[in-house]
Design an enzyme around this catalytic site. Structure first.
Site, PDB file in Angstrom:
ATOM      1  N   GLU A   6      74.920  39.724  40.959  1.00 15.18           N
ATOM      2  CA  GLU A   6      74.714  41.276  40.694  1.00 15.18           C
ATOM      3  C   GLU A   6      73.542  41.238  39.391  1.00 15.18           C
ATOM      4  O   GLU A   6      72.721  42.080  39.751  1.00 15.18           O
ATOM      5  CB  GLU A   6      75.804  41.833  40.038  1.00 15.18           C
ATOM      6  N   HIS A   9      73.172  21.390  45.316  1.00 12.33           N
ATOM      7  CA  HIS A   9      73.420  20.951  46.847  1.00 12.33           C
ATOM      8  C   HIS A   9      72.103  21.490  47.442  1.00 12.33           C
ATOM      9  O   HIS A   9      72.025  21.803  48.531  1.00 12.33           O
ATOM     10  CB  HIS A   9      74.406  21.374  47.515  1.00 12.33           C
ATOM     11  N   LYS A  50      70.051  43.020  40.141  1.00 17.74           N
ATOM     12  CA  LYS A  50      69.239  44.358  39.285  1.00 17.74           C
ATOM     13  C   LYS A  50      68.099  43.990  39.024  1.00 17.74           C
ATOM     14  O   LYS A  50      67.250  44.540  38.922  1.00 17.74           O
ATOM     15  CB  LYS A  50      70.113  44.223  38.051  1.00 17.74           C
ATOM     16  N   LYS A  89      69.131  55.721  47.053  1.00 15.84           N
ATOM     17  CA  LYS A  89      70.329  55.760  46.538  1.00 15.84           C
ATOM     18  C   LYS A  89      71.500  55.605  47.434  1.00 15.84           C
ATOM     19  O   LYS A  89      72.456  55.228  47.129  1.00 15.84           O
ATOM     20  CB  LYS A  89      70.526  57.140  45.351  1.00 15.84           C
ATOM     21  N   TRP A 115      62.281  59.544  53.594  1.00 13.03           N
ATOM     22  CA  TRP A 115      62.324  57.900  53.463  1.00 13.03           C
ATOM     23  C   TRP A 115      62.106  57.660  55.009  1.00 13.03           C
ATOM     24  O   TRP A 115      63.029  57.644  55.858  1.00 13.03           O
ATOM     25  CB  TRP A 115      63.763  57.718  52.857  1.00 13.03           C
ATOM     26  N   GLU A 123      65.662  44.286  41.865  1.00 10.88           N
ATOM     27  CA  GLU A 123      65.549  45.852  42.042  1.00 10.88           C
ATOM     28  C   GLU A 123      64.638  46.482  41.384  1.00 10.88           C
ATOM     29  O   GLU A 123      63.790  47.219  41.708  1.00 10.88           O
ATOM     30  CB  GLU A 123      66.852  46.505  42.056  1.00 10.88           C
ATOM     31  N   ARG A 176      67.244  59.732  45.042  1.00 12.07           N
ATOM     32  CA  ARG A 176      67.694  59.170  46.523  1.00 12.07           C
ATOM     33  C   ARG A 176      66.356  58.135  46.935  1.00 12.07           C
ATOM     34  O   ARG A 176      66.871  57.189  48.006  1.00 12.07           O
ATOM     35  CB  ARG A 176      68.176  60.122  47.554  1.00 12.07           C
ATOM     36  N   CYS A 233      66.344  60.362  52.609  1.00 10.18           N
ATOM     37  CA  CYS A 233      65.715  61.783  52.530  1.00 10.18           C
ATOM     38  C   CYS A 233      66.750  62.682  52.058  1.00 10.18           C
ATOM     39  O   CYS A 233      67.870  62.432  51.753  1.00 10.18           O
ATOM     40  CB  CYS A 233      65.670  62.269  54.149  1.00 10.18           C
ATOM     41  N   ASN A 243      67.577  64.980  57.885  1.00  9.95           N
ATOM     42  CA  ASN A 243      68.252  63.706  57.419  1.00  9.95           C
ATOM     43  C   ASN A 243      68.875  63.100  58.808  1.00  9.95           C
ATOM     44  O   ASN A 243      69.725  63.761  59.261  1.00  9.95           O
ATOM     45  CB  ASN A 243      69.186  63.955  56.335  1.00  9.95           C
ATOM     46  N   GLY A 244      68.756  61.948  58.745  1.00 14.69           N
ATOM     47  CA  GLY A 244      69.584  61.071  59.818  1.00 14.69           C
ATOM     48  C   GLY A 244      68.791  60.373  61.001  1.00 14.69           C
ATOM     49  O   GLY A 244      67.456  60.458  60.834  1.00 14.69           O
TER      50      GLY A 244
END
Ligand code: M6R
Length: 615
Positions: free
Chosen positions: A487, A510, A491, A610, A77, A494, A27, A2, A103-104
């Site tokens: 990574e 394995h 990427k 973000k 969000w 995402e 964000r 948010c 926010n929170g």
């Protein structure tokens, strides 16, 4: 996650709020809204989806607005309650006079909601935020003073909040308050701002006051007062933001992600600046506040982080163990907190976070601090909550990163760990002086080598087109590049939503080998000149024997790779321990070009944020 902006002043309030929210868009969010004081009224507008919908709504209804003097805006969000209009912020009390954005997460919202319903409050949404609106309105009906109503209300809230409140009966005043969620004031001339993050205000002012936990900001167009929750005024310092508004422009690139990938050579130069100035001289790392004796006696290093920053930590394990001989544990912050760790005052705990606001890492850091460990934070946001908890702070100075997918902050954090490793090795005397000189010499060359990759991306673009229709990918590597495989896969997932997994190449046989056939491409990271090259090559042959399509990411010029692999992406040679800096760049570009080719929302991938400010 948010984002909040509040504005009071002489400019067009709607435009300031919309541009502030636009600069927070990166964000991640799923709805947006704003409340405007228009004459003696408070008008609320909300829309689902992207901000453009809110902009269109306001454009269509601008004839309803006459004299807007202040307002508060929010992008949400979803956490409590689905992304819907009714759950979007701002939320109002039963009579609609009080509006709040938040926010929170309010942890005791269920208990508060029940109490408030008993008092006659009518709830419309499923959010935790709505309790704040009713609670403050309730307190206001008793105190008849908005400031006191907020003081009394926040005392009852458990959890995390950054809030902005306006009340119809209290003209031209915005009140903000925070606990465990960032909030700052932008100080202007005849205007003031409240925001959850600096990009929201950077276009208008660089003068900032950071609110600390349990502080309340009382903001009019000509004044800012900061008080504690008992109403005592606090004298706060005005800080000057280090960012330039230009950081929020794409500068001709199609996406921020591509721009930020291309900024990486300069980002590396920035990290090195002032720290390595002569290969014969020791690294300067004044940020590390541990005295030399303590460094010599360190028993263990623990690195805690999430996502891409966790992958930085995995590379750092190889680097720090190799350079210093100190044992390093790396763990996801969200798991660290469940372990009875053996952390004590002889442990160095390093938190890594580009945003400095990741809730899981903040919790883990607090846990480590409680065990008397020295806490070092490596972050791109020296103004963040995490930075404030640090005993030592390494700001990586990558500049603001707008794309949700981290790229330049990753490389800046990596380079910072190489410098930290050398610094500690020089204190401990664990590396011989010739090795150190050569290593520093090679580190100084890194920006040019990254430039070499960026100057010719044709083969990566062709590869991206060729492989964009695959639904699954495997990335394999060994040793220090295992994290590069993780990574690279992260990427790709995402930004393109393709299922990609990083595996230790030795683990392929394995289990994961069962998945291999012509529909499952394997990208092998084969950095030459070290101990892993031949083994990863053998693992790639095993994949080829199962008909997998193969991509090599390599620094080797061996022509036999061209017959084994379907595509060979070549990068400049560096010593193996430094190769994650080189190998990560084609992985970023491949993910970018595949996503771009598939027409994905590269800078704001669905569901991602973000700064992940909830646990
Ligand atoms: O701000 P942080 O580095 O603490 O964030 C951790 C992760 O949320 C972050 O790295 C995430 O994985 C990014 N989307 C990576 O691109």
């Amino acid at each position: 996650m948010c984002g909040i902006i509040g504005y009071i002043g002489h400019r067009n309030v709607v435009n300031v709020i919309l541009s502030g929210l636009t600069n927070l868009e990166y964000r991640g969010y799923d709805s947006a809204g704003l409340a405007l004081r228009d004459g003696s009224d408070i008008k609320v507008y909300k829309t689902l989806g992207k901000l453009v919908n809110l902009k269109n709504e306001l454009e269509a209804r601008k004839s309803e607005l006459y004299n807007v003097t202040c307002g508060i805006g929010h992008i949400r969000w979803a956490t409590h309650g689905s992304p819907s209009l009714v759950n979007a912020h701002p939320h109002s009390c039963t009579c609609g006079k009080l509006v709040v954005v938040h926010n929170g997460i309010i942890e005791n919202y269920k208990e508060l909601r029940e109490e408030l319903i008993k008092k006659g409050c009518e709830f419309k949404s499923q959010t935790d935020t709505e309790v704040i609106a009713h609670l403050v309105a309730n307190e206001y009906s008793k105190a008849k003073n908005l400031e006191m109503a907020i003081q009394n209300s926040v005392a009852k809230l458990q959890g995390a909040y950054a809030i902005c409140v306006m009340h119809k009966d209290v003209p031209d005043l915005i009140i903000g308050a925070r606990k465990h969620a960032p909030m700052l004031i932008g100080v202007g001339d005849g205007e003031n701002f409240i925001a959850s993050d600096t990009p929201a205000i950077i276009e208008y002012t660089k003068k900032t006051i950071y609110l600390d936990d349990n502080e309340i900001a009382i903001v009019t167009k000509d004044s800012v007062k900061i008080k504690d929750i008992n109403g005592e005024e606090i004298d706060k310092k005005i800080e000057i933001l280090p960012w330039e508004p230009i950081a929020l422009s794409k500068l001709g690139y199609k996406h921020f992600m591509l721009k930020e990938i291309y900024e990486q050579p300069d980002v590396i130069r920035n990290v090195l600046n002032g720290k390595i100035y002569d290969i014969d001289e020791p690294i300067i790392l004044n940020e590390v506040k541990l005295d030399k004796e303590t460094i010599r006696n360190l028993k263990k290093i623990e690195i805690i982080a999430c996502g891409t920053s966790l992958h930085v930590g995995l590379v750092a394990k190889y680097v720090l163990e190799d350079f210093t001989g100190i044992s390093v544990e790396v763990e996801a912050s969200s798991e660290y907190i469940y372990r009875k760790t053996t952390t004590d005052s002889s442990t160095l705990v390093i938190g890594v976070s580009q945003s400095g606001e990741t809730a899981d890492t903040i919790t883990a850091i607090k846990q480590a601090k409680a065990k008397n460990a020295h806490v070092l934070i490596v972050t791109n946001r020296p103004d963040s909550n995490m930075a404030r908890l640090a005993d030592s702070l390494i700001p990586v100075n990558a500049g603001i990163e707008v794309s949700v997918a981290a790229t330049k902050s990753y490389i800046a954090q990596l380079v910072s760990f190489y410098l930290l490793g050398i610094y500690m090795a020089e204190v401990k005397g664990t590396l011989d002086s010739d090795y150190l000189k050569n290593l520093k010499h090679e580190i100084i060359q890194l920006p040019t080598k990254v430039e070499e990759i960026l100057s010719c991306t044709n083969s990566i673009q062709t590869c991206a087109k060729k492989f964009s229709s695959f639904k699954n990918f495997i990335f394999i590597a060994r040793g220090v590049n295992l994290a590069t495989a993780y990574e690279g896969a992260l990427k790709l997932k995402e930004v393109s939503y393709i299922n990609a997994t990083g595996y230790a190449a030795g683990e392929l046989k394995h289990g994961p080998i069962a998945m291999l056939d012509e529909t499952m491409p394997v990208l092998s990271i084969l950095m030459s000149g070290g101990i892993t090259y031949e083994k990863v090559l053998s693992n790639s042959e095993e994949a080829k024997a199962r008909n997998a399509k193969l991509i090599a990411l390599t620094s080797s010029n061996d022509e036999k790779l061209d017959s084994l692999f379907d595509v060979v992406l070549r990068v400049p040679q560096v010593r193996e321990i430094l190769s994650p800096i080189i190998a990560c760049v084609p992985c970023q570009l491949l993910a970018y070009y595949i996503a771009e080719f598939l027409g994905k929302d590269v800078d704001q991938p669905r569901n991602l944020a973000k700064s992940v400010t909830v646990e």
